[in-house]
Design a protein around this motif. Structure first.
Motif, PDB file in Angstrom:
ATOM      1  N   LYS A 110      -1.068   2.885  -9.884  1.00  0.00           N
ATOM      2  CA  LYS A 110      -1.162   4.022  -8.972  1.00  0.00           C
ATOM      3  C   LYS A 110      -2.352   3.853  -8.026  1.00  0.00           C
ATOM      4  N   ARG A 111      -3.464   3.412  -8.573  1.00  0.00           N
ATOM      5  CA  ARG A 111      -4.646   3.222  -7.707  1.00  0.00           C
ATOM      6  C   ARG A 111      -4.362   2.179  -6.633  1.00  0.00           C
ATOM      7  N   ASP A 124     -12.919  -9.912  -4.613  1.00  0.00           N
ATOM      8  CA  ASP A 124     -12.354  -8.650  -4.124  1.00  0.00           C
ATOM      9  C   ASP A 124     -11.163  -8.958  -3.251  1.00  0.00           C
ATOM     10  N   MET A 141      -2.202   3.715  -4.003  1.00  0.00           N
ATOM     11  CA  MET A 141      -2.941   4.695  -3.198  1.00  0.00           C
ATOM     12  C   MET A 141      -3.969   4.008  -2.297  1.00  0.00           C
ATOM     13  N   GLY A 142      -4.033   2.676  -2.389  1.00  0.00           N
ATOM     14  CA  GLY A 142      -4.953   1.935  -1.528  1.00  0.00           C
ATOM     15  C   GLY A 142      -6.390   1.967  -2.024  1.00  0.00           C
ATOM     16  N   GLU A 143      -6.564   2.332  -3.299  1.00  0.00           N
ATOM     17  CA  GLU A 143      -7.926   2.394  -3.837  1.00  0.00           C
ATOM     18  C   GLU A 143      -8.400   1.012  -4.274  1.00  0.00           C
ATOM     19  N   ASP A 144      -9.691   0.916  -4.521  1.00  0.00           N
ATOM     20  CA  ASP A 144     -10.298  -0.362  -4.865  1.00  0.00           C
ATOM     21  C   ASP A 144      -9.865  -0.786  -6.270  1.00  0.00           C
ATOM     22  N   GLU A 145      -9.046  -1.803  -6.340  1.00  0.00           N
ATOM     23  CA  GLU A 145      -8.493  -2.241  -7.630  1.00  0.00           C
ATOM     24  C   GLU A 145      -7.975  -3.670  -7.450  1.00  0.00           C
ATOM     25  N   ALA A 196      -0.602   4.284   0.246  1.00  0.00           N
ATOM     26  CA  ALA A 196      -0.911   3.334   1.306  1.00  0.00           C
ATOM     27  C   ALA A 196       0.329   2.561   1.756  1.00  0.00           C
ATOM     28  N   THR A 248      -3.795  13.032  -0.557  1.00  0.00           N
ATOM     29  CA  THR A 248      -3.759  11.762   0.182  1.00  0.00           C
ATOM     30  C   THR A 248      -2.419  11.057  -0.041  1.00  0.00           C
TER      31      THR A 248
END
Ligand SMILES: Nc1ncnc2c1ncn2[C@@H]1O[C@H](COP(=O)(O)OP(=O)(O)O)[C@@H](O)[C@H]1O
Ligand SMILES: O=c1ccn([C@@H]2O[C@H](COP(=O)(O)OP(=O)(O)O)[C@@H](O)[C@H]2O)c(=O)[nH]1
Length: 238
Positions: A224-225, A182, A228-232, A5, A2
């Protein structure tokens, strides 16, 4: 694999975070860990500019500055960010990252001055640019410098790495019952006087439609998360 982002980000590193568990100054292990996080993201091909704070060395509004002329104290705070920037760039060099420090205040024997086209060139070349001396003006903060430089380099997002893992309903250090958002709009963050960033920084990002992600600097892999566009962390949006 992947893809990240974002193509270009502005990372705000708090000066206080550089202290680690020390009372002041720069903690070597902490700075190395941060640089490792940065290296991980740079390897993804993300263009990265950093605004570094100075609160670990000097804060214009701190008790140590009491009785001092505010502008003088703020200039001392800006000089503190230059020291942090040099330490950070040096640690980056050890980690194999090519970094360039650019200062908003000219100290020509020590760092190169901030010149926007040059900064853009470095980013395009894949170098990490560390912006020092905040905005170059007293009465501002490095959070506002992050909003300003982020806008100038057309970053897609400002990543605020700090001691808390997001924006809370109240300062979580003072109110243990505070809950984390969030996401939250700029208008709500400003009207609720949430102190995680100053209102000037929030307002500038809002007007430039530049989102902010607030996340923990102490949580391993969080940067990094986020990239990468991850939930954080918490997204502050228009
Ligand atoms: N509503 C809130 N949500 C999250 N953090 C908050 C909030 N209000 C105040 N804070 C405090 O803001 C701090 C981060 O802002 P700041 O003092 O500017 O730190 P930095 O040194 O990272 O720039 C956090 O450590 C937290 O204690
Ligand atoms: O544009 C700027 C940026 C910073 N500062 C001064 O530098 C200090 C250190 O910056 P900051 O508090 O933002 O650092 P951090 O909280 O990230 O450690 C501030 O308290 C101010 O005194 C300033 O006067 N103008």
């Amino acid at each position: 694999m992947t893809k990240p982002a974002y193509k270009r980000v502005l990372l705000k590193l708090s000066g206080e975070a550089l202290m680690g568990d020390d009372a002041f100054g720069i903690n070597r292990a902490t700075i190395d860990r941060m640089v490792a996080d940065v290296a991980e993201v740079a390897e993804l091909g993300v263009e990265l500019a950093v605004v570094i704070g100075g609160g670990n060395i000097f804060r214009g509004v701190a008790p140590g500055a009491q009785g001092m002329d505010r502008a003088t104290a703020d200039y001392m705070g800006m000089l503190a960010t230059v020291m942090n920037a040099l330490a950070l760039a040096d640690a980056m060099r050890h980690a194999g990252i090519t970094a360039r420090v650019m200062s908003a205040i000219s100290i020509e024997q020590v760092v190169e001055p901030y010149v926007r086209p040059k900064a853009l060139q470095y980013l395009e070349e894949g170098k990490v640019v560390v912006f020092a001396a905040g905005t170059g003006n007293p009465f501002f903060t490095t959070d506002t410098a992050a909003a300003l430089r982020g806008s100038e380099i057309s970053a897609e997002i400002v990543l605020k790495a700090t001691k808390v893992d997001g924006v809370y309903t109240a300062d979580p250090k003072k109110d243990p019952s505070a809950t984390r958002y969030d996401k939250i709009s700029f208008d709500e963050a400003i009207s609720k006087h949430l102190q995680v960033m100053d209102a000037t920084a929030f307002a500038l990002c809002r007007d430039q439609k530049l989102p902010i992600k607030v996340f923990s600097i102490v949580k391993p892999g969080a940067l990094k998360r986020v990239v990468m566009g991850e939930d954080e962390g918490t997204l502050v949006h228009v």
